[in-house]
Design an enzyme around this catalytic site. Structure first.
Site, mmCIF file in Angstrom:
data_model
loop_
_atom_site.group_PDB
_atom_site.id
_atom_site.type_symbol
_atom_site.label_atom_id
_atom_site.label_comp_id
_atom_site.label_asym_id
_atom_site.label_seq_id
_atom_site.Cartn_x
_atom_site.Cartn_y
_atom_site.Cartn_z
ATOM 1 N N CYS A 95 27.317 52.679 44.483
ATOM 2 C CA CYS A 95 27.571 53.120 43.102
ATOM 3 C C CYS A 95 26.429 52.746 42.159
ATOM 4 O O CYS A 95 26.445 53.135 40.992
ATOM 5 C CB CYS A 95 28.885 52.536 42.602
ATOM 6 S SG CYS A 95 30.289 53.051 43.591
ATOM 7 N N HIS A 135 29.118 50.615 35.108
ATOM 8 C CA HIS A 135 29.756 51.396 36.170
ATOM 9 C C HIS A 135 31.271 51.228 36.017
ATOM 10 O O HIS A 135 31.772 50.122 35.847
ATOM 11 C CB HIS A 135 29.286 50.888 37.534
ATOM 12 C CG HIS A 135 30.057 51.475 38.665
ATOM 13 N ND1 HIS A 135 30.329 52.823 38.760
ATOM 14 C CD2 HIS A 135 30.651 50.893 39.753
ATOM 15 C CE1 HIS A 135 31.037 53.040 39.844
ATOM 16 N NE2 HIS A 135 31.257 51.897 40.460
ATOM 17 N N ASN A 157 36.825 55.863 39.047
ATOM 18 C CA ASN A 157 35.501 55.476 39.529
ATOM 19 C C ASN A 157 34.881 56.652 40.264
ATOM 20 O O ASN A 157 35.307 56.968 41.374
ATOM 21 C CB ASN A 157 35.655 54.260 40.454
ATOM 22 C CG ASN A 157 34.359 53.840 41.129
ATOM 23 O OD1 ASN A 157 33.340 54.513 41.021
ATOM 24 N ND2 ASN A 157 34.407 52.718 41.825
HETATM 25 O O1 UT7 Z 1 32.533 51.027 42.870
HETATM 26 C C1 UT7 Z 1 32.421 49.714 43.258
HETATM 27 C C2 UT7 Z 1 33.370 49.312 44.269
HETATM 28 N N1 UT7 Z 1 34.715 49.019 43.946
HETATM 29 C C3 UT7 Z 1 35.138 48.045 43.125
HETATM 30 O O2 UT7 Z 1 34.423 47.490 42.349
HETATM 31 C C4 UT7 Z 1 36.565 47.619 43.205
HETATM 32 C C5 UT7 Z 1 36.708 46.132 43.068
HETATM 33 N N2 UT7 Z 1 38.045 45.673 43.286
HETATM 34 C C6 UT7 Z 1 39.092 45.963 42.475
HETATM 35 O O3 UT7 Z 1 38.936 46.695 41.516
HETATM 36 C C7 UT7 Z 1 40.423 45.317 42.744
HETATM 37 O O4 UT7 Z 1 40.246 44.276 43.677
HETATM 38 C C8 UT7 Z 1 41.508 46.310 43.249
HETATM 39 C C9 UT7 Z 1 41.913 47.251 42.129
HETATM 40 C C10 UT7 Z 1 40.984 47.104 44.425
HETATM 41 C C11 UT7 Z 1 42.740 45.552 43.679
HETATM 42 O O5 UT7 Z 1 43.248 44.766 42.592
HETATM 43 P P1 UT7 Z 1 43.561 43.206 42.812
HETATM 44 O O6 UT7 Z 1 44.081 42.710 41.532
HETATM 45 O O7 UT7 Z 1 42.298 42.576 43.335
HETATM 46 O O8 UT7 Z 1 44.702 43.223 43.877
HETATM 47 P P2 UT7 Z 1 44.729 42.619 45.362
HETATM 48 O O9 UT7 Z 1 43.780 43.350 46.260
HETATM 49 O O10 UT7 Z 1 44.585 41.142 45.270
HETATM 50 O O11 UT7 Z 1 46.199 42.977 45.799
HETATM 51 C C12 UT7 Z 1 47.353 42.462 45.118
HETATM 52 C C13 UT7 Z 1 48.595 43.105 45.702
HETATM 53 C C14 UT7 Z 1 48.617 43.098 47.227
HETATM 54 O O12 UT7 Z 1 49.945 42.898 47.620
HETATM 55 P P3 UT7 Z 1 50.452 41.433 48.071
HETATM 56 O O13 UT7 Z 1 49.590 41.054 49.240
HETATM 57 O O14 UT7 Z 1 50.250 40.548 46.877
HETATM 58 O O15 UT7 Z 1 51.897 41.657 48.410
HETATM 59 C C15 UT7 Z 1 48.222 44.517 47.610
HETATM 60 O O16 UT7 Z 1 48.725 44.918 48.845
HETATM 61 O O17 UT7 Z 1 48.644 44.490 45.316
HETATM 62 C C16 UT7 Z 1 48.854 45.300 46.490
HETATM 63 N N3 UT7 Z 1 48.245 46.600 46.248
HETATM 64 C C17 UT7 Z 1 48.890 47.597 45.632
HETATM 65 N N4 UT7 Z 1 50.146 47.682 45.129
HETATM 66 C C18 UT7 Z 1 50.502 48.836 44.546
HETATM 67 C C19 UT7 Z 1 46.991 47.008 46.556
HETATM 68 N N5 UT7 Z 1 46.813 48.277 46.139
HETATM 69 C C20 UT7 Z 1 47.989 48.662 45.572
HETATM 70 C C21 UT7 Z 1 48.404 49.840 44.946
HETATM 71 N N6 UT7 Z 1 49.679 49.879 44.449
HETATM 72 N N7 UT7 Z 1 47.616 50.916 44.805
#
Ligand code: UT7
Length: 332
Positions: A114, A251, A289
């Site tokens: 990105c 970004h 994004n």
């Molecule tokens: O372009 C550059 C590349 N990308 C990025 O910069 C993305 C960087 N990362 C992020 O933006 C965030 O880490 C995410 C948006 C991807 C995830 O948010 P988070 O606050 O870091 O959540 P997490 O990965 O720690 O997950 C928390 C919970 C998990 O469940 P448990 O294990 O706590 O039960 C996930 O399984 O949220 C769950 N989860 C979802 N729940 C509902 C993950 N995706 C989803 C979803 N809907 N879409």
């Protein structure tokens, strides 16, 4: 060394809107989770016939019109993109032909996750500063929907498609002041990548939380390094440099990353609460994004909406697969 300025911008997003509501019928997610964790409400998805090339071409056409130049005046075409299908030849060939650019100009894709637009802009900037060219077009375009697994809720809620373009020209003004680019190979190389998983193009696979932590830190560091390339300024000097910046165009990966970085500026530089947050341009709510497109799209929209104006001091800051990162300091 010559100076270089942005003399025109353009952008394009596909018509089809994919809302959080719709996604919540496709995977186990909810509008509330997506908004709270990412700030995204909807994203645009390209049609079957649309590609990074067709979207980039429309954005470039609009930038050419906006700059008020003839297509034949462009001497080089640099494209930040990750989604050229197949990988060869570059996405630029059909753009050169389709828009009536001179057929003998160099055109090439810059593939840096990105951060592709930041990298492409820096390459183009330096080619003009060195005296190689007078007028260069830079595009950021991506069709991430082609490499997104719509059964994986941890990635499919984030991504969208689109394109943005700028025209650069040798100038008397110091428009593109400098760029700062970086990479982070080794173990971080595997945090964000394409995995084949049986699909022809493969799908995006990401350790989201680790990328999140890296992204917030590197956004702050990239901005400070582009303001202070030697890295020698003390807190009060950095604060004074930062206060001169009118807007930061980051970004658009996650609203929490952007606001988290703003909070870090405020605490590190001793700024009043809100001062850095107000500088942040955000388009993520509407477009998600869209990778290399996100910065030039946000720039073009911000100019149209009057959020940024001629003479403003801007930082474009990006990060992405690699993990790569970079920032460009620009006087519009
Ligand atoms: O372009 C550059 C590349 N990308 C990025 O910069 C993305 C960087 N990362 C992020 O933006 C965030 O880490 C995410 C948006 C991807 C995830 O948010 P988070 O606050 O870091 O959540 P997490 O990965 O720690 O997950 C928390 C919970 C998990 O469940 P448990 O294990 O706590 O039960 C996930 O399984 O949220 C769950 N989860 C979802 N729940 C509902 C993950 N995706 C989803 C979803 N809907 N879409």
């Amino acid at each position: 060394m010559y100076h270089v300025s942005i003399i025109g911008t353009g952008s394009y997003v596909p018509e089809r809107v994919l809302s959080n509501h719709h996604l919540s019928k496709m995977v186990d997610t909810s509008d509330r989770w997506i908004i709270e964790r990412t700030g995204i409400r909807e994203r645009r998805i390209a049609g079957e016939e649309e590609t990074n090339t067709t979207m980039g071409m429309i954005a470039l056409q609009r930038a050419i019109q906006n700059a008020g130049i003839r297509p034949e005046e462009i001497e080089s075409l640099v494209i930040g993109t990750n989604t050229t299908e197949p990988v060869w030849p570059s996405s630029g060939g059909p753009m050169v032909e389709g828009l009536g650019l001179r057929k003998d100009i160099p055109f090439f894709d810059v593939q840096a996750g990105c951060t592709g637009f930041n990298y492409a802009l820096a390459i183009a900037e330096n080619s003009i500063k060195a005296g190689q060219y007078t007028t260069v077009a830079v595009i950021g375009t991506d069709k991430l929907s082609a490499i997104t697994n719509y059964q994986d809720r941890s990635t499919c809620v984030l991504f969208g498609d689109g394109a943005g373009a700028v025209i650069l020209r040798r100038s008397d003004q110091d428009g593109l002041i400098r760029s700062y680019l970086g990479g982070n190979a080794g173990s971080r190389n595997l945090l964000l990548l394409i995995k084949k998983n049986g699909s022809p193009n493969g799908y995006i696979s990401m350790e989201g939380r680790k990328v999140y932590i890296f992204a917030k830190r590197i956004m702050v560091e990239s901005c400070l390094r582009v303001l202070d390339p030697a890295g020698t300024a003390g807190k009060s000097e950095l604060r004074a440099l930062f206060e001169q910046v009118d807007k930061i165009i980051p970004h658009q990966a996650n609203a929490r990353i952007i606001m988290g970085a703003a909070e870090e500026f405020e605490s590190r530089l001793g700024l009043p609460d809100g001062e850095a947050k107000e500088k942040m341009i955000m388009t993520i709510e509407q477009y998600g994004n869209n990778s290399c497109a996100s910065i030039p799209l946000a720039l073009d929209l911000s100019i149209r909406e009057g959020k940024v104006k001629k003479g403003d001091l801007l930082i474009f800051v990006g990060f992405g697969a690699g993990l790569t990162y970079g920032a460009n300091l620009v006087r519009l």
